[in-house]
Design a protein around this motif. Sequence first.
Motif, PDB file in Angstrom:
ATOM      1  N   GLY A  44      18.200 -68.211 -11.162  1.00  0.00           N
ATOM      2  CA  GLY A  44      16.838 -67.822 -10.794  1.00  0.00           C
ATOM      3  C   GLY A  44      16.878 -66.369 -10.389  1.00  0.00           C
ATOM      4  N   VAL A  45      15.803 -65.905  -9.756  1.00  0.00           N
ATOM      5  CA  VAL A  45      15.745 -64.481  -9.418  1.00  0.00           C
ATOM      6  C   VAL A  45      15.686 -64.196  -7.923  1.00  0.00           C
ATOM      7  CG1 VAL A  45      14.755 -63.796 -11.620  1.00  0.00           C
ATOM      8  CG2 VAL A  45      13.235 -64.486  -9.766  1.00  0.00           C
ATOM      9  N   GLY A  46      15.196 -65.131  -7.113  1.00  0.00           N
ATOM     10  CA  GLY A  46      15.133 -64.904  -5.674  1.00  0.00           C
ATOM     11  C   GLY A  46      16.518 -64.859  -5.060  1.00  0.00           C
ATOM     12  N   LEU A  47      16.714 -63.946  -4.113  1.00  0.00           N
ATOM     13  CA  LEU A  47      18.049 -63.753  -3.534  1.00  0.00           C
ATOM     14  C   LEU A  47      18.065 -63.928  -2.018  1.00  0.00           C
ATOM     15  CD1 LEU A  47      18.981 -60.638  -5.692  1.00  0.00           C
ATOM     16  CD2 LEU A  47      20.010 -62.920  -5.887  1.00  0.00           C
ATOM     17  N   ASP A  48      17.012 -64.504  -1.450  1.00  0.00           N
ATOM     18  CA  ASP A  48      16.938 -64.615   0.004  1.00  0.00           C
ATOM     19  C   ASP A  48      17.924 -65.619   0.581  1.00  0.00           C
ATOM     20  OD1 ASP A  48      14.541 -65.740  -1.542  1.00  0.00           O
ATOM     21  OD2 ASP A  48      14.716 -67.161   0.111  1.00  0.00           O
ATOM     22  N   ASN A  49      18.523 -66.486  -0.256  1.00  0.00           N
ATOM     23  CA  ASN A  49      19.528 -67.438   0.234  1.00  0.00           C
ATOM     24  C   ASN A  49      20.950 -66.898   0.104  1.00  0.00           C
ATOM     25  OD1 ASN A  49      19.082 -67.763  -2.667  1.00  0.00           O
ATOM     26  ND2 ASN A  49      20.559 -69.430  -2.575  1.00  0.00           N
ATOM     27  N   ILE A  50      21.080 -65.660  -0.380  1.00  0.00           N
ATOM     28  CA  ILE A  50      22.412 -65.065  -0.570  1.00  0.00           C
ATOM     29  C   ILE A  50      22.526 -63.816   0.297  1.00  0.00           C
ATOM     30  CG2 ILE A  50      24.017 -64.041  -2.232  1.00  0.00           C
ATOM     31  CD1 ILE A  50      22.651 -65.663  -4.413  1.00  0.00           C
ATOM     32  N   ASP A  51      23.567 -63.754   1.099  1.00  0.00           N
ATOM     33  CA  ASP A  51      23.816 -62.583   1.936  1.00  0.00           C
ATOM     34  C   ASP A  51      24.453 -61.501   1.058  1.00  0.00           C
ATOM     35  OD1 ASP A  51      24.826 -60.665   3.746  1.00  0.00           O
ATOM     36  OD2 ASP A  51      24.952 -62.163   5.334  1.00  0.00           O
ATOM     37  N   LEU A  52      23.628 -60.624   0.527  1.00  0.00           N
ATOM     38  CA  LEU A  52      24.108 -59.610  -0.412  1.00  0.00           C
ATOM     39  C   LEU A  52      25.056 -58.621   0.249  1.00  0.00           C
ATOM     40  CD1 LEU A  52      20.818 -58.853  -2.388  1.00  0.00           C
ATOM     41  CD2 LEU A  52      22.682 -60.398  -3.016  1.00  0.00           C
ATOM     42  N   ILE A  89      24.854 -62.152  -9.528  1.00  0.00           N
ATOM     43  CA  ILE A  89      24.110 -61.988 -10.766  1.00  0.00           C
ATOM     44  C   ILE A  89      22.907 -62.922 -10.794  1.00  0.00           C
ATOM     45  CG2 ILE A  89      24.214 -62.133 -13.284  1.00  0.00           C
ATOM     46  CD1 ILE A  89      27.248 -61.704 -13.056  1.00  0.00           C
ATOM     47  N   PRO A  90      21.689 -62.394 -10.681  1.00  0.00           N
ATOM     48  CA  PRO A  90      20.497 -63.225 -10.852  1.00  0.00           C
ATOM     49  C   PRO A  90      20.105 -63.301 -12.325  1.00  0.00           C
ATOM     50  CG  PRO A  90      19.852 -61.042 -10.153  1.00  0.00           C
ATOM     51  CD  PRO A  90      21.362 -61.020 -10.256  1.00  0.00           C
ATOM     52  N   ALA A  91      19.266 -64.276 -12.642  1.00  0.00           N
ATOM     53  CA  ALA A  91      18.805 -64.456 -14.027  1.00  0.00           C
ATOM     54  C   ALA A  91      17.595 -63.561 -14.275  1.00  0.00           C
ATOM     55  CB  ALA A  91      18.459 -65.911 -14.286  1.00  0.00           C
ATOM     56  N   VAL A  92      17.871 -62.281 -14.403  1.00  0.00           N
ATOM     57  CA  VAL A  92      16.823 -61.258 -14.473  1.00  0.00           C
ATOM     58  C   VAL A  92      15.841 -61.545 -15.617  1.00  0.00           C
ATOM     59  CG1 VAL A  92      16.376 -58.802 -14.773  1.00  0.00           C
ATOM     60  CG2 VAL A  92      18.389 -59.569 -13.480  1.00  0.00           C
ATOM     61  N   HIS A  93      14.570 -61.723 -15.266  1.00  0.00           N
ATOM     62  CA  HIS A  93      13.447 -61.885 -16.204  1.00  0.00           C
ATOM     63  C   HIS A  93      13.480 -63.190 -17.006  1.00  0.00           C
ATOM     64  CE1 HIS A  93      12.829 -57.866 -15.016  1.00  0.00           C
ATOM     65  NE2 HIS A  93      13.430 -57.243 -16.007  1.00  0.00           N
ATOM     66  N   ALA A  94      14.471 -64.039 -16.814  1.00  0.00           N
ATOM     67  CA  ALA A  94      14.603 -65.221 -17.680  1.00  0.00           C
ATOM     68  C   ALA A  94      13.436 -66.189 -17.537  1.00  0.00           C
ATOM     69  CB  ALA A  94      15.926 -65.942 -17.397  1.00  0.00           C
ATOM     70  N   ASN A  95      12.834 -66.252 -16.350  1.00  0.00           N
ATOM     71  CA  ASN A  95      11.723 -67.196 -16.167  1.00  0.00           C
ATOM     72  C   ASN A  95      10.380 -66.502 -15.957  1.00  0.00           C
ATOM     73  OD1 ASN A  95      11.910 -66.216 -13.577  1.00  0.00           O
ATOM     74  ND2 ASN A  95      12.238 -68.192 -12.585  1.00  0.00           N
TER      75      ASN A  95
END
Length: 317
Positions: free
Chosen positions: A73-81, A92-98
Amino acid sequence: MKVLVTELMWDDGMEELKRNGHSVDYDKELGRKRNELLDLVPSYDALLVRNETKVDPELLDAAKNTRVIGRLGVGLDNIDLKAAKARNIPVIPAVHANATSVAEYVMAAMMDASRPLNNANADVRKGNWNRKLFTGTELNGKTLGLVGLGEIGHRVAKRAKAFGMEVIGYDPFVTPFDHILAETGVQPVTELNELLAESDFVSVHVPLTKATQHMINEENLPLMNSHAYVINSARGGIVHEQDLVNAVQANEIAGAYLDVLETEPVKKGSALAQVESIRLSPHIAGSTEEAQSRTAMLIAGEVMKVLNGGKSLCAVV
């Protein structure tokens, strides 16, 4: 290489990993089994998650051999970057895939608000024929306000303009020459309050951050038109839920379409679920068959690049 998938992933992505010699262990409920996950993760080279798995410093410390994290997916709020970057683990998020699927969800919400065909169907099946009750309204000529003008906002705007809608947008990070303004014809506004006051529909497309949490709330909801709707397919917490309930019950706005909530799944007895004109869906805006397949294949391919010693152009850290 060993890959651990802790949440829902479409089969084609996992098969792609296996065809290229990687072993895949899959438990779509593992993100909710914290202790089990902490025990398992040290032996894996890659970790693939969605939005429920909390990738925090504790988990990252346990992931001693993990070389890459894929976000389905694209949201990253559950990952401590910041913590991932400190450990040199690319995310690596799924950039633009959805993005197309989310854009179509927004259009479906606006069309449902304008022409409630499910309600008409149910009423006719009861033996009624109330044409006046289900007359509806057109999207043509209505104003859509986009909060956030990224890729999803761009795709929503193109579709809305094809319906003859006026589209305005608020995004302090977009310049006059960005494609959504220069090529799609979205009219920018400089203040969120201005957008809320001018829109018949307000659609949210920003990440959940300290700056965006509860950005739509009791102070600015009354600025909206009484016939207007809020659509949130981004992240729960951007719209203050109790304030939204209060605004709908006070007839300050007509209703809302919420695909995301602060607490998922919805709590039993939630005030949101008691208001008929607040329509809820289970975080499915980006979850079409096509988007799920694209997401799985994109993440599989990009994760393999890193496992093979390369870099992913989709990595955010």
